[in-house]
Design an enzyme around this catalytic site. Structure first.
Site, PDB file in Angstrom:
ATOM      1  CD  GLU A 120      -2.837  -1.405   2.516  1.00  0.00           C
ATOM      2  OE1 GLU A 120      -2.842   0.018   3.599  1.00  0.00           O
ATOM      3  OE2 GLU A 120      -3.490  -2.469   2.823  1.00  0.00           O
ATOM      4  CB  SER A 125      10.380  -1.396   3.372  1.00  0.00           C
ATOM      5  OG  SER A 125      10.921  -1.122   1.838  1.00  0.00           O
ATOM      6  CB  ILE A 150      -1.080  -5.201  -7.743  1.00  0.00           C
ATOM      7  CG1 ILE A 150      -1.216  -4.807  -6.438  1.00  0.00           C
ATOM      8  CG2 ILE A 150      -0.831  -6.326  -7.924  1.00  0.00           C
ATOM      9  CD1 ILE A 150      -0.480  -4.759  -5.643  1.00  0.00           C
ATOM     10  CB  THR A 151       2.773  -7.830 -11.035  1.00  0.00           C
ATOM     11  OG1 THR A 151       4.035  -6.626  -9.841  1.00  0.00           O
ATOM     12  CG2 THR A 151       3.637  -8.601 -12.319  1.00  0.00           C
ATOM     13  N   GLY A 235       9.105 -16.259  -3.947  1.00  0.00           N
ATOM     14  CA  GLY A 235       8.974 -15.713  -4.759  1.00  0.00           C
ATOM     15  C   GLY A 235      10.295 -15.076  -5.204  1.00  0.00           C
ATOM     16  NE  ARG A 236      11.194 -10.640  -0.126  1.00  0.00           N
ATOM     17  CZ  ARG A 236      10.906 -10.936   0.933  1.00  0.00           C
ATOM     18  NH1 ARG A 236      11.846 -10.983   1.967  1.00  0.00           N
ATOM     19  NH2 ARG A 236      10.236  -9.887   0.830  1.00  0.00           N
ATOM     20  CD  GLN A 271      45.830  -6.814 -19.265  1.00  0.00           C
ATOM     21  OE1 GLN A 271      45.798  -6.086 -18.570  1.00  0.00           O
ATOM     22  NE2 GLN A 271      46.728  -7.711 -19.440  1.00  0.00           N
ATOM     23  CD  GLU A 355       7.811 -11.430  -5.098  1.00  0.00           C
ATOM     24  OE1 GLU A 355       8.425 -12.194  -4.757  1.00  0.00           O
ATOM     25  OE2 GLU A 355       7.069 -11.834  -6.427  1.00  0.00           O
TER      26      GLU A 355
HETATM   27  N1  COS Z   1       8.262 -16.802   6.805  1.00  0.00           N
HETATM   28  C1  COS Z   1       6.421 -17.021   7.959  1.00  0.00           C
HETATM   29  N2  COS Z   1       7.344 -16.165   8.700  1.00  0.00           N
HETATM   30  C2  COS Z   1       7.299 -15.179   9.345  1.00  0.00           C
HETATM   31  C3  COS Z   1       8.800 -15.149   7.803  1.00  0.00           C
HETATM   32  C4  COS Z   1       9.328 -16.081   7.253  1.00  0.00           C
HETATM   33  N3  COS Z   1       9.938 -15.789   5.898  1.00  0.00           N
HETATM   34  N4  COS Z   1       9.308 -13.666   8.234  1.00  0.00           N
HETATM   35  C5  COS Z   1       8.788 -13.554   9.549  1.00  0.00           C
HETATM   36  N5  COS Z   1       7.088 -14.491   9.881  1.00  0.00           N
HETATM   37  C6  COS Z   1       6.684 -14.425  11.386  1.00  0.00           C
HETATM   38  C7  COS Z   1       7.267 -13.704  12.146  1.00  0.00           C
HETATM   39  O1  COS Z   1       7.717 -15.885  12.596  1.00  0.00           O
HETATM   40  C8  COS Z   1       6.417 -13.403  13.206  1.00  0.00           C
HETATM   41  O2  COS Z   1       6.052 -14.120  13.451  1.00  0.00           O
HETATM   42  P1  COS Z   1       5.383 -14.966  14.696  1.00  0.00           P
HETATM   43  O3  COS Z   1       5.298 -13.690  15.866  1.00  0.00           O
HETATM   44  O4  COS Z   1       3.904 -15.306  14.538  1.00  0.00           O
HETATM   45  O5  COS Z   1       6.693 -15.735  15.209  1.00  0.00           O
HETATM   46  C9  COS Z   1       5.899 -12.692  12.104  1.00  0.00           C
HETATM   47  O6  COS Z   1       5.668 -12.890  10.735  1.00  0.00           O
HETATM   48  C10 COS Z   1       6.473 -11.292  12.045  1.00  0.00           C
HETATM   49  O7  COS Z   1       8.027 -11.161  11.530  1.00  0.00           O
HETATM   50  P2  COS Z   1       8.848  -9.722  11.840  1.00  0.00           P
HETATM   51  O8  COS Z   1       8.856  -9.433  13.511  1.00  0.00           O
HETATM   52  O9  COS Z   1      10.233 -10.616  10.930  1.00  0.00           O
HETATM   53  O10 COS Z   1       8.136  -8.894  11.160  1.00  0.00           O
HETATM   54  P3  COS Z   1       8.909  -7.289  10.877  1.00  0.00           P
HETATM   55  O11 COS Z   1       6.729  -6.614  10.943  1.00  0.00           O
HETATM   56  O12 COS Z   1       9.615  -6.856  11.385  1.00  0.00           O
HETATM   57  O13 COS Z   1       8.443  -7.650   8.803  1.00  0.00           O
HETATM   58  C11 COS Z   1      10.517  -7.698   7.248  1.00  0.00           C
HETATM   59  C12 COS Z   1      10.338  -7.490   8.734  1.00  0.00           C
HETATM   60  C13 COS Z   1      10.218  -6.040   7.150  1.00  0.00           C
HETATM   61  C14 COS Z   1      11.313  -8.839   6.416  1.00  0.00           C
HETATM   62  C15 COS Z   1       9.132  -7.731   6.410  1.00  0.00           C
HETATM   63  O14 COS Z   1       7.743  -6.451   6.793  1.00  0.00           O
HETATM   64  C16 COS Z   1       9.506  -7.524   5.071  1.00  0.00           C
HETATM   65  O15 COS Z   1       9.588  -8.770   4.014  1.00  0.00           O
HETATM   66  N6  COS Z   1       9.018  -6.210   4.219  1.00  0.00           N
HETATM   67  C17 COS Z   1       9.311  -6.400   2.687  1.00  0.00           C
HETATM   68  C18 COS Z   1       7.375  -6.588   2.167  1.00  0.00           C
HETATM   69  C19 COS Z   1       7.704  -6.840   0.830  1.00  0.00           C
HETATM   70  O16 COS Z   1       8.371  -7.852   0.265  1.00  0.00           O
HETATM   71  N7  COS Z   1       6.348  -5.907   0.133  1.00  0.00           N
HETATM   72  C20 COS Z   1       7.287  -6.446  -1.518  1.00  0.00           C
HETATM   73  C21 COS Z   1       5.015  -7.452  -1.500  1.00  0.00           C
HETATM   74  S1  COS Z   1       5.199  -7.727  -3.727  1.00  0.00           S
HETATM   75  S2  COS Z   1       5.610  -7.109  -4.594  1.00  0.00           S
END
Ligand code: COS
Length: 372
Positions: A120, A125, A150-151, A235-236, A271, A355
């Site tokens: 959103e 992030s 959104i792709t 996805g990554r 070179q 992603e």
């Molecule tokens: N798989 C499963 N669960 C996961 C996980 C993973 N890879 N990563 C985190 N979680 C879970 C954690 O275990 C936690 O749950 P529990 O409290 O039940 O254990 C919960 O998610 C919250 O985790 P965390 O505290 O690490 O979350 P944060 O808010 O700190 O966020 C990041 C972590 C920053 C890594 C995350 O927000 C992120 O990846 N942001 C980028 C988003 C993104 O990629 N957007 C692109 C969209 S598609 S174009």
């Protein structure tokens, strides 16, 4: 430990390379025909089980498919990667039997296109701070909110969409839903004008008083954030494969260009240029090992967050570095808008961002290293 692909995977690479070179068009319109041909070959659901219409291949094979497609058309690679890993896997991993029966085979066969609606305006992030709401109503939920970037947002038949049932719960309120195209209250926006990957439509998706029955909730209330994060791991790896394909295309083009110059001028490549090319080719091999290793960890059923993030940021940064340095190596003509290197340069930007930005990938890796 085996550092070369098996005969089976090498044969698959040859098959995908032939398909990409012979069947994939590289025009500037939406690649509808490419997607149709990919569907006919079973490439829209390659790592899904055959009983659900998929190709029954492992994730490594799927990774090689995305790499070879992206080498020819990065937009086609992006659409298929997003459709498969975050558009179709949500159902396979988290769907009920009834949900799978309704949608999974259609997605895996490429008759339906999938999208993933998480981001959103104020939650990119920091995905956990999303503000789209899902209020319980009768036998379902009323969704309101707006998703961004959104792709396939305007093309998808089925969206996995994330909204909160209670914002005060933070990420524990986030819930995933399956949202069908054409649902009243759903309005996809127009494709964004981007610097690259322009054959892949990226749009906003607006939801206004949109009703979703409880039978289309994916997983439990509050499990949406974890669902999203686990899907993004896979996805990554797909986006990393896209980076590989782009970097390979850049190096292929530049190598051919420098050889042509040698023939034309009768002089060997200097070179400095030759060593630059060697550096890039070496980094590309290292990147390939990272990506395939992430895919193998995923195939083994282990958590692959760290490996996926390492592969994603290393390869997509490399694709951008390769495009930038190779434009320098090829000189002024390479900066022209009709030169393929300019196209690769533009296409290489989005994979560093979507992603999860490459800063977020570094955060995932460093948190694992530091035990946070
Ligand atoms: N798989 C499963 N669960 C996961 C996980 C993973 N890879 N990563 C985190 N979680 C879970 C954690 O275990 C936690 O749950 P529990 O409290 O039940 O254990 C919960 O998610 C919250 O985790 P965390 O505290 O690490 O979350 P944060 O808010 O700190 O966020 C990041 C972590 C920053 C890594 C995350 O927000 C992120 O990846 N942001 C980028 C988003 C993104 O990629 N957007 C692109 C969209 S598609 S174009």
């Amino acid at each position: 430990m085996n550092f070369v692909l098996s005969g089976y995977h090498q044969a698959k690479r040859e098959e995908f390379r032939r398909f990409a070179r012979q069947e994939i068009d590289t025009g500037d319109h939406y690649p509808e025909a490419n997607l149709k041909k990919a569907a006919q070959k079973g490439y829209m659901g390659l790592p899904l089980p055959p009983e659900w219409g998929g190709g029954g291949e492992d994730f490594l094979t799927y990774t090689i498919l995305i790499e070879e497609l992206s080498r020819v058309c990065a937009s086609t690679g992006a659409i298929i990667a997003v459709h498969t890993s975050v558009g179709t896997f949500p159902l396979y991993y988290f769907g009920t039997e009834d949900q799978k029966k309704r949608y999974l085979s259609g997605l895996a066969r490429g008759e339906l296109l999938g999208a993933f609606a998480l981001t959103e305006a104020e939650a990119g992030s920091d995905a956990a701070s999303l503000s789209a709401t899902a209020s319980r109503s009768g036998d379902g939920y009323i969704l309101n909110g707006c998703k961004l970037f959104i792709t396939s947002g305007d093309r998808a038949d089925l969206y996995t969409v994330f909204a909160t049932v209670d914002r005060s719960l933070g990420y524990k309120g986030i819930t995933a839903f399956l949202m069908e195209k054409g649902t009243p209250g759903l309005t996809p926006g127009k494709p964004e004008k981007k610097m690259g990957l322009n054959r892949s439509n990226t749009t906003e998706v607006r939801m206004e008083d949109l009703y979703i029955p409880a039978s289309n909730r994916l997983g439990e209330e509050g499990s949406g954030f974890s669902i999203a994060m686990s899907l993004l791991d896979g996805g990554r790896i797909g986006i990393a494969a896209q980076g590989l394909g782009l970097a390979q295309a850049v190096i292929d083009y530049t190598t051919a260009f420098l050889k042509e110059q040698e023939e034309y001028s009768g002089r060997e490549t200097g070179q400095y240029k030759a060593f630059e090319l060697a550096d890039l080719a070496t980094k590309l091999e290292a990147a390939r090992l990272l990506v395939y290793r992430a895919a193998l960890v995923k195939d083994s059923g282990q958590k692959c967050s760290k490996e996926a993030s390492m592969a994603k940021y290393y390869t997509t940064d490399l694709a951008m570095e390769a495009a930038t340095r190779c434009i320098d190596l090829c000189g002024f003509p390479a900066a022209g808008t009709s030169n393929p290197l300019t196209g690769y340069f533009c296409d290489a930007k989005a994979p560093q961002i979507y992603e999860g930005t490459n800063q977020i990938q570094r955060l995932v890796v460093s948190r694992e290293l530091l035990g946070k």
